[in-house]
Write an enzyme that holds these catalytic residues in place. Structure first.
Site, PDB file in Angstrom:
ATOM      1  N   LYS A 147     -10.080   0.557  -6.824  1.00  0.00           N
ATOM      2  CA  LYS A 147      -9.028  -0.280  -6.272  1.00  0.00           C
ATOM      3  C   LYS A 147      -8.201  -1.327  -7.396  1.00  0.00           C
ATOM      4  O   LYS A 147      -7.072  -1.195  -7.736  1.00  0.00           O
ATOM      5  CB  LYS A 147      -9.335  -0.987  -5.126  1.00  0.00           C
ATOM      6  CG  LYS A 147      -8.356  -1.823  -4.391  1.00  0.00           C
ATOM      7  CD  LYS A 147      -7.237  -1.175  -3.931  1.00  0.00           C
ATOM      8  CE  LYS A 147      -6.257  -2.097  -3.843  1.00  0.00           C
ATOM      9  NZ  LYS A 147      -4.901  -1.538  -3.190  1.00  0.00           N
TER      10      LYS A 147
ATOM     11  N   CYS B 178      -0.698  -8.231  -4.960  1.00  0.00           N
ATOM     12  CA  CYS B 178      -1.652  -7.247  -5.390  1.00  0.00           C
ATOM     13  C   CYS B 178      -1.987  -7.043  -6.813  1.00  0.00           C
ATOM     14  O   CYS B 178      -2.618  -7.507  -7.590  1.00  0.00           O
ATOM     15  CB  CYS B 178      -1.407  -5.927  -4.719  1.00  0.00           C
ATOM     16  SG  CYS B 178      -1.089  -6.078  -2.782  1.00  0.00           S
TER      17      CYS B 178
END
Ligand code: SAJ
Length: 434
Positions: free
Chosen positions: A217, A271
């Site tokens: 991720k 993010c």
């Protein structure tokens, strides 16, 4: 009956990821109890309404709440599967140290209601090793349970890490269709989590270990950050050489193995500008490239402010329109937005001369109060403002034809108007004229 064998699910954290995830799981027929610390959020959802903006989410939540498949509360209740989707911010120490307190608090809350056979899945973007820390937090609360990796024989629980990789604005579609990495503390844990995701995900679900899934991720977002940094650095180089960076990138991308991303006013959102630091924090000596990319992308914001200020100062009579506040195109999310930072900085410096055009904002954010800057619509900006500073590539801005901006001085940080004279030339001409 079909419903009898379906697991019950608890989703902890009903934000940008948790709420759409809870709604999609509920739509597949599983009963979902969503948990959030905010009573206002819980009340809103129980009325069948939503507190965030996301395409088609309102109708979906309304439907699953009405059918009794999704309900929300402020405390964790027993379920068969627990999905934790809470924030993982930084500590306020200026060192980008990950703050795992929300994850660990959620794990401790869940631990109180766990029973043998349950599955606990972490979805929050997390530093490598967090799923094991979550397991240890559960072990501390529930010494009666055999936990994976800590016991001989068959453990009582399955614990896994399964990051989301959805794009804001396309969350519902991507939640279903994207492939997913599913990392178990043990292979058995991964298989158990896989069976759960298979119930509502159409993309391929690939199993691995928890630490690899956590790193995957982070790597995905760091990859994008590094590539955007390359584009942003090129834009600064092109600026210094008087070249049009968009033209250079367009030509370079005709090479079959070159695909340069787009420069912009910096990288925003929660993010891409955050996750690379989780890798840097875990391996500070081994990450010069990832760290530098962060610096380049943050530095681009200040470059844009300086260039815009230069243009505004060189034209003291002109009114200025800053186009866009969102962190990217066609969304109403203004958090961690370079466009917002650039506009607010210009508003503090140039005050009444600054006008903000943001079709996705009902009003200006608080930092604009007292600056004298006003919100106007795009038509007024095109009529009244001599300088346009493009900060977000919203479709409504892209569609403005050249004839409506041929007399404007334009600083287009997103390259939405290729037919407009390039910014460096504009500034140079102004300087020569001055
Ligand atoms: N940006 C550029 N140039 C580009 C692409 C993006 O300047 O060529 C800027 C955008 O304007 C924005 C920022 O980067 O300010 C991030 O936008 P984005 O669209 O690249 O990504 P996010 O933050 O909306 O979502 C990302 C996605 N990650 C990847 O594409 C690798 C998404 O799939 C993740 O699920 C999400 O982060 C997340 O939750 O981690």
């Amino acid at each position: 009956m079909r419903g009898e064998n379906l697991p019950t699910v608890s989703v902890i954290g009903l934000g940008y990821i948790g709420l759409p995830t809870a709604a999609v799981i509920a739509r597949s027929g599983m009963r979902v109890h969503g948990v959030d610390v905010s009573e206002a959020v819980v009340d809103t959802i129980n009325r069948g309404e939503i507190h965030i903006e996301e395409v088609d989410l309102d109708g979906l939540v309304h439907g699953v709440v009405q059918r009794g498949l999704l309900r929300a509360g402020t405390s964790v209740e027993p379920a068969d599967v627990f999905v934790i989707a809470v924030p993982t911010p930084f500590h306020k120490d200026g060192q980008h140290t990950p703050d795992l307190s929300y994850v660990l608090a959620a794990a401790r809350d869940v631990a109180k209601v766990l029973k043998p056979g349950d599955t606990v899945i972490l979805e929050s973007t997390s530093p490598v090793g967090t799923t094991e820390q979550m397991r240890d937090a559960i072990a501390a609360v529930r010494p009666d349970l055999n936990l994976p990796g800590l016991c001989e024989g068959t453990p009582d629980l399955a614990i896994a890490y399964c990051p989301e990789r959805v794009l804001p604005g396309r969350i519902l579609e991507e939640l279903i269709n994207n492939d997913r990495s599913i990392g178990g503390i043990t292979p058995r844990c991964a298989r158990k989590a896989l069976a759960f995701y298979k119930r509502f995900v159409r993309g391929e679900c690939v199993t691995t270990d928890a630490r690899s899934a956590e790193m995957t991720k982070l790597v995905e977002n760091a990859y994008r950050d590094v590539n955007i940094a390359f584009a942003n650095e090129l834009s600064i180089v092109a600026d210094s050489m008087g070249l049009d960076v968009w033209e250079v990138i367009r030509l370079a991308n005709r090479h079959p193995r070159v695909n340069i991303l787009s420069p912009g006013p910096g990288v925003g959102g929660h993010c891409i500008a955050v996750d690379p630091w989780f890798i840097v924090h875990g391996a500070p000596q081994e990450t010069p490239l990832i760290r530098t990319a962060r610096g380049v992308n943050d530095g681009k914001i200040h470059h844009v402010i300086a260039r815009a200020a230069e243009l505004i100062e060189a034209n003291p009579q002109a009114k200025v329109a800053c186009l866009g506040l969102a962190f990217k195109a066609n969304i109403d999310d203004f958090r961690e937005s370079p466009a917002r930072l650039v506009s607010a900085t210009l508003a503090r410096r140039f005050r009444e001369r600054i006008h903000i055009v943001e079709p996705y904002a009902a009003q200006l954010p608080r930092e604009f109060e007292g600056t004298g800057a006003r919100q106007i619509d795009i038509d007024t900006a095109l009529e009244d403002c001599g300088i346009l500073i493009v900060l977000v590539d919203h479709d409504v801005f892209k569609s403005v034809p050249f004839a409506e901006r041929d007399d404007k001085l334009v600083y287009d940080t997103r390259g939405i108007w290729p037919d407009q004279p390039a910014t460096p030339d504009v500034v140079k001409v102004l300087k020569l004229a001055g």
